[in-house]
Design a protein around this motif. Structure first.
Motif: not given
Lengths: 327, 327, 327
Positions: B118-130, B132-135, C245-250, C289-291
């Motif tokens: 099945e389809n998937t995607a990967l998220h980098w939880h807690g990262m400050d990143l661009p 389009d890399q958030d997954g 919250l995506h995209g860093g921290y609060f 960015w998702m919350i």
């Protein structure tokens, strides 16, 4: 030890005096206690006295410098609220079990008698003690079989609000095998005119504060301007409860018996299974103020309040206060 | 990338040396690490080594100054506890996926191969990143279809303990598609002689620490007087767990990778889905000490301990300590 | 009061001006507000304006120095997400009810009209007020019967983010009878360019932020480098939600309306029923960015995102920022 024996002990005058002296020596803000000791104050208390919240202090004997407590686990029919009788398991015939309050540095011994129809073991949650006294069956000790007893002994060095409970399985614990375990520090205890505890249960007995569901929960007394200490203990066995107090906010001053370096004010606090919190509330207004779990199904039905609800009855201040509180 | 290739890489000597040097350069308290590096110490570790908690470091290649990791998601039969085999989804053949540990300031690339049905995607939880890399499929990228791969690249500036996981839906994540994501800060990492992680799962695999249910959970080693770091990660997908440690208290020093301005001591900590905590424990007593979820049904059955339970085996101190601990 | 009347009032010019002046006088960082007041800014707002999060400010009249609000509880067909219509209960025709925002020291009056088919009562959660204004039926007042009204009056001395809700039973509250209650302090309010609120519901309407399920939740706007305040309110009636919250921290800056003595940074926060938190986020990157709640079944299905999800649309900074954010 029969329940009857426990009752007899509770009125033993020598023990009562001894305990009062010990509490005073322990530095429980003795002078302020004496000053506050009006007829409606709950401090200090002797073994067997109702602590004002439906719980009672455990009696003990001093044998060779060791405080010896007896805890008998046995089945019990327990009335959770009027007409709502459940099959409980209890230490010394009450849910929760008696409040064990000792002083920092005490050597304590617990003779646990298993009169349940199944094996058990008792864990001293939050205590720093020798591994073989930790009460985990199959890991640190054998299970205590029906009709058998087991003796625990350790030195009370973990101060503050903790609890004791069956470490057998959640169903057994949820039936009522738990109680408050309070180690009074030599110095720096939380200063308060009132000292209550609310042990939160969510197992086979239903939603209970100190073994009772509203409207059978003990009403709590306080006066405007007093410092009221409430020891919240999450006994579970299963849920996390947001405990809400009406009428303003309280201050969280300790978690798991350890003082918070920075106390925090709030009006609703999450209490998970196994956690304890000491909160201090200074009522600003006369009246009937609820303290309850804010998960609606734990505190209300379509017929009104139920379960995890207690009512604070706040009276006017005993003496004139210099400043108005609550404007 | 096949599982076999991963195993081969783990013994690649050049890589091992390289990684050791990088860890030393990263300032992971290099001198104390060398001093502590006895046979039972888990620091430092090379790719593929068991980190002492049942997890293993992810291997990588350095290509043009970028650390390149390969993560292959695929179905797997996974033995959660003896005889209890579940249908899992895994990165690189293990639940949890390999521990990704990089240094602050590293540029990192992840080639994610989808060999799931099945389809998937990967998220980098807690990262400050661009963005389009958030997954997040459907929001920041298309879904990765079976047989396809997707490459993520970003700079590691969010230090501390985080995690990575499938952001597809909870059932997929709960089957095992998650792992620890540790960014070692250039300065001021949490100092500890041991560095463990416990990733809490409560999905289709049952109640698992690092992919295993008690009694299959990895026993953890420590010595009296050591600073033991434990990275708690709530992988869910569904529940909040009060994690309790026997034998005293621990100190919470970081949440979601960020140092607490005021560390707090407790013995039971709520860990919700998506949260990480770094706690430090200094054992005071020899023995077998439980760490477990305190919701009884997550850690016990009528037949004894199960699920979210691990045991710390605490040995005497390696050297004489100046003061008795735990009195 | 009919819904139509509410709409008319919202455009009443005198009221709009009055409110703006009051907000300015209240010290809501008036100068920075004026400076930030570009077309996409949500500060300041007049009664009836969308606050940028799908909620609207409650109108009021000033009568003899008292701010008088009218709240009419009535059944409503409410579209939670496209095509998903539920039977709701609402104050003034919206879920949640209108945002009540007053200044510290205001005397406020609420005329509550019960047009529900059942009894009700309204509680002012977190307020320090006279006991007979607390809104607990059977304890501090009689139930308000269908067709009847009840008037509450009290002085707003509990500053910060609180909420109001039916205190009748959880089913009634969960159908939509709740709203944000914001008391702006005379001094020292949390400074922010944006001021949003997300009220979390998990009852008969499903999983909703401000009464809507994704994709119907209001998209939220922000710019890189701005201070964005989000008021998280756990309305329940039943669950605890880890909000991520995506995209860093609060930074968590207040709980239950009270400033944290030591703000704490994280990316996932537990919000239990009855709790409020004020968090501040400074976006570092452009993008979506998702919350969302991190319990997977509250925010995702096999068909993608759903329920407790909102999207922040982060635009570039309005002016050049001195330093790059997010490297």
């Amino acid at each position: 030890m029969s329940t009857e024996l426990v009752r007899k002990r509770k009125v033993l005058p020598v023990l009562t005096v001894l305990l009062s002296v010990l509490i005073a020596l322990a530095g429980v803000t003795a002078s302020s206690v004496l000053k506050e000791s009006t007829s409606d104050s709950v401090l200090p208390a002797a073994a067997g006295d109702d602590l004002g919240d439906g719980t009672r202090l455990a009696p003990y004997e001093v044998v060779g410098g060791v405080k010896v407590f007896r805890l008998r686990a046995a089945p019990l029919s327990w009335e959770v609220s009027p007409g709502n009788v459940r099959q409980a398991f209890a230490y010394n015939g009450t849910v929760p079990g008696p409040v064990i309050r000792v002083n920092e540095g005490d050597t304590v011994r617990f003779i646990v008698q298993n009169d349940l129809p199944e094996n058990t073991a008792l864990h001293w949650h939050g205590m720093d003690l020798p591994n073989d006294q930790d009460g985990v069956p199959g890991l640190t000790q054998p299970e205590i079989e029906p009709g058998q007893s087991f003796t625990y002994e350790w030195k009370a060095i973990s101060t503050g609000t903790h609890w004791y409970h069956s470490h057998m399985h959640g169903d057994q614990e949820g039936k009522g095998l738990y109680g408050s375990l309070e180690v009074v520090p030599r110095l720096g205890d939380i200063v308060a005119a009132r000292d209550y505890r609310l042990i939160i249960g969510d197992g086979p007995l239903g939603f209970v504060f100190n073994g009772k569901s509203f409207p059978a929960t003990a009403p709590l007394r306080a006066r405007v301007g007093e410092r009221v200490r409430i020891r919240l203990i999450g006994a579970g066995p299963e849920m996390i409860h947001p405990i809400h107090l009406h009428g303003g906010y309280f201050e969280v001053v300790a978690q798991d018996g350890r003082r918070l370096p920075v106390p925090q004010q709030m009006d609703t606090l999450l209490v998970g299974v196994g956690q304890t919190f000491d909160i201090v509330w200074v009522p600003t207004r006369v009246g009937k103020w609820m303290i309850h779990c804010h998960i609606f199904s734990h505190a209300e039905t379509h017929h009104g309040m139920a379960g995890l609800v207690s009512i604070f009855n706040v009276d006017p201040p005993a003496v004139g206060l210099p400043l108005p509180l609550g404007g």
